[in-house]
Design an enzyme around this catalytic site. Sequence first.
Site, PDB file in Angstrom:
ATOM      1  N   LYS A  99       0.827  -1.199   0.000  1.00  0.00           N
ATOM      2  CA  LYS A  99       0.000   0.000   0.000  1.00  0.00           C
ATOM      3  C   LYS A  99       0.868   1.258   0.000  1.00  0.00           C
ATOM      4  O   LYS A  99       1.918   1.298   0.629  1.00  0.00           O
ATOM      5  CB  LYS A  99      -0.897  -0.009   1.246  1.00  0.00           C
ATOM      6  CG  LYS A  99      -1.758   1.222   1.436  1.00  0.00           C
ATOM      7  CD  LYS A  99      -2.514   1.150   2.746  1.00  0.00           C
ATOM      8  CE  LYS A  99      -3.281   2.438   2.996  1.00  0.00           C
ATOM      9  NZ  LYS A  99      -2.396   3.610   3.149  1.00  0.00           N
ATOM     10  N   LYS A 155       7.177   0.796   1.543  1.00  0.00           N
ATOM     11  CA  LYS A 155       7.597  -0.179   0.543  1.00  0.00           C
ATOM     12  C   LYS A 155       8.899   0.228  -0.152  1.00  0.00           C
ATOM     13  O   LYS A 155       9.823  -0.582  -0.273  1.00  0.00           O
ATOM     14  CB  LYS A 155       6.472  -0.351  -0.478  1.00  0.00           C
ATOM     15  CG  LYS A 155       6.802  -1.144  -1.723  1.00  0.00           C
ATOM     16  CD  LYS A 155       5.595  -1.231  -2.633  1.00  0.00           C
ATOM     17  CE  LYS A 155       4.991   0.140  -2.924  1.00  0.00           C
ATOM     18  NZ  LYS A 155       5.915   1.068  -3.599  1.00  0.00           N
ATOM     19  N   LYS A 164       5.217   8.243  -9.275  1.00  0.00           N
ATOM     20  CA  LYS A 164       5.924   9.328  -8.580  1.00  0.00           C
ATOM     21  C   LYS A 164       7.420   9.307  -8.885  1.00  0.00           C
ATOM     22  O   LYS A 164       8.127  10.292  -8.666  1.00  0.00           O
ATOM     23  CB  LYS A 164       5.726   9.215  -7.059  1.00  0.00           C
ATOM     24  CG  LYS A 164       4.294   9.377  -6.588  1.00  0.00           C
ATOM     25  CD  LYS A 164       4.230   9.660  -5.106  1.00  0.00           C
ATOM     26  CE  LYS A 164       4.941   8.625  -4.255  1.00  0.00           C
ATOM     27  NZ  LYS A 164       4.377   7.280  -4.339  1.00  0.00           N
TER      28      LYS A 164
END
Length: 292
Positions: A13, A18, A44
């Site tokens: 998520k 992560k 991103k």
Amino acid sequence: MAKKTTQIAIYGKGGIGKSTTTSNLTAALSKLGYKVMQFGCDPKSDSTNTLRNGSYIPTVLDTLREKSTVNAHEVIFEGFNGVYCVEAGGPAPGVGCAGRGIITAVELFKQQRIFEELDLDFVIYDVLGDVVCGGFAVPIREGIAEHVFTVSSADFMAIYAANNLFRGIKKYSNAGGALLGGVIANSINAPYAREIIDDFVSRTKTRVVEYIPRSVTVTQCELQGKTTIEAAPDSAQAKVYFSLAEKIAEHKDSKTPEPLSVQDLREWASRWGDYLLALETGSVKPEYSANL
């Protein structure tokens, strides 16, 4: 003959840590002597920042927008300890499919046989895990990644995203898709957090690969634009990341998980919610959780 490159996809998520986990895993594997490429798959385009002193790199999609033909070496940049850094990138905001960068970048690298040329030990895909999009499923669906790991905390939405990932893995498992290596439990400090994760992996027939505590060391290092492995190699947190890297390097046997239905997941979460409230008010003892 070129050695076999192990391709790993790490999902989770957004905001769960992560990319932090992935970059420290990549850095640790490189320090263990492996040749590693980190492939950022988030629009991103910030997956590899801490491997390059906080700097951004041109993405595959951005480069393709500027010129029709791209040599893959133009979008590969050197990071900490010689790791290879790539950012797939995404479309302009509000235009197109966010997963298009993954599809395009993977095809480019396959056509030019880059992994074989660089003689890589590991390619690690850092993939956004809470967006339902065909592009983000590419490493699983097409069997590009051999093993999938998910980063999850004990928070419900992180577990919800992990369970959704399990559903995708199970769906494609009979068609040559990637299988699950396990869960990387992140931000595990409170005792009940570990219990929640352990219960979830037990019910979904998977396992925890490593427990990673929340640490201010990580924040301090990221503010310097670096991984913990680079900026604080002797810290307790770095030792955890090295342990994770050793386990990932040795991992061979991934499996098909058994995801919970939405109804079962909500009922499971509700029972844990009731337990934590009772624990806070002192009406139950900690060992009661074993009976959930």
